[in-house]
Scaffold this active site. Sequence first.
Site, mmCIF file in Angstrom:
data_model
loop_
_atom_site.group_PDB
_atom_site.id
_atom_site.type_symbol
_atom_site.label_atom_id
_atom_site.label_comp_id
_atom_site.label_asym_id
_atom_site.label_seq_id
_atom_site.Cartn_x
_atom_site.Cartn_y
_atom_site.Cartn_z
ATOM 1 N N CYS A 18 39.155 47.430 33.303
ATOM 2 C CA CYS A 18 38.471 46.143 33.360
ATOM 3 C C CYS A 18 39.315 44.935 33.791
ATOM 4 O O CYS A 18 39.074 44.343 34.832
ATOM 5 C CB CYS A 18 37.873 45.884 31.984
ATOM 6 S SG CYS A 18 36.974 44.366 31.855
ATOM 7 N N HIS A 21 37.480 38.554 29.505
ATOM 8 C CA HIS A 21 38.501 39.607 29.465
ATOM 9 C C HIS A 21 39.660 39.362 30.430
ATOM 10 O O HIS A 21 40.232 40.290 30.996
ATOM 11 C CB HIS A 21 37.880 40.984 29.733
ATOM 12 C CG HIS A 21 38.635 42.083 29.022
ATOM 13 N ND1 HIS A 21 38.379 43.413 29.215
ATOM 14 C CD2 HIS A 21 39.663 42.025 28.127
ATOM 15 C CE1 HIS A 21 39.190 44.143 28.466
ATOM 16 N NE2 HIS A 21 39.977 43.318 27.794
#
Length: 339
Positions: free
Chosen positions: A84, A140
Amino acid sequence: MTSTTDMDVSPPSIQGALTMYILYTLAFVVTITDAKQPHIVFMVADDYGWNDVGFHNPDMITPNIDKLAYEGVILNQSYVQPVCSPSRHAFMTGIYPFKSGLQHLVIKAKQASCSPLGTPFLSEYLKKLGYATHIIGKWHLGYCKWECTPTFRGFDTFYGFYNGREDYYNRSVFGGNDFRNGEEAILPDRTTYSTYIYADRDKQVISQHDKDKPFFLYFPFQSPHEPIEVPTKYENMYSNIKHEGRRKYSGMVTAMDDMVGTVTAALKEKGMYNDTLFVFTADNGGAHIFHASNYPLRGAKVTIYEGGTRAVALIAGAGLEKTGYTYNGEDFFNNRVQL
């Protein structure tokens, strides 16, 4: 019309994902040619399997994603990072993660790290081009200090969470809550599925926008990343699937697709749809242990096989001269404007 020389910046070195390159190219091409700046909606599906979209697998119910794909260009050779944070860094900067020290899996919840502050984000470049910039969903990219967070990195507004995952209902992660409106910690209704929360925010942001001003929405979805949670009505759409985990995951995909439909409907209602460039991509391949399917590709999330790095991706809408086909990556650099 603002020019690149007026901004005192140069177009960044494009070393990241194919979708990011297209965004940069179109943003700067329309500026240089004095064409109307397109609105840009950049959607990222989280841990999305290659075989989990209708235009790859007719058993999946994704009519809104499919519509954009068939009316635009399916990017059949779009590669991302296997996890990610590195992909998201590349999306925002156009720079390979190993050049920024972000090649080591993802940014952890307690890790004093973030996407390097000396590297401008796409949102910052677009603000200099006059864009209103918004992010809804998952960040993130680090939050160890305020300068690492979205509203300090070129976004006018942020609505979502900082970490890599959280519960879809109670917004909890690692024993605490993680949800913000800008810098303010909030806790939306814990009985409401997060996809609905994001859809409402999307409609609000678009309805309040001055459509004569260029608009950039970065929409990194929470779905279909684990935990595997979905309203029963979506799970029931896949009653033919016997495995509970796969059935729920498939429902999460369709709930995400409905959110894509919410975005397009809101833009149409505001009169912005025909002037909008859409980009949709996965951040990495699906996670087999959480019931995603990357068939027929080998591997999954975290691996460097194609199942981890070859992303479901498309581009559609304003600025494309040729549409309705699948692009396989041939001669990209000589044909990028035609795309």
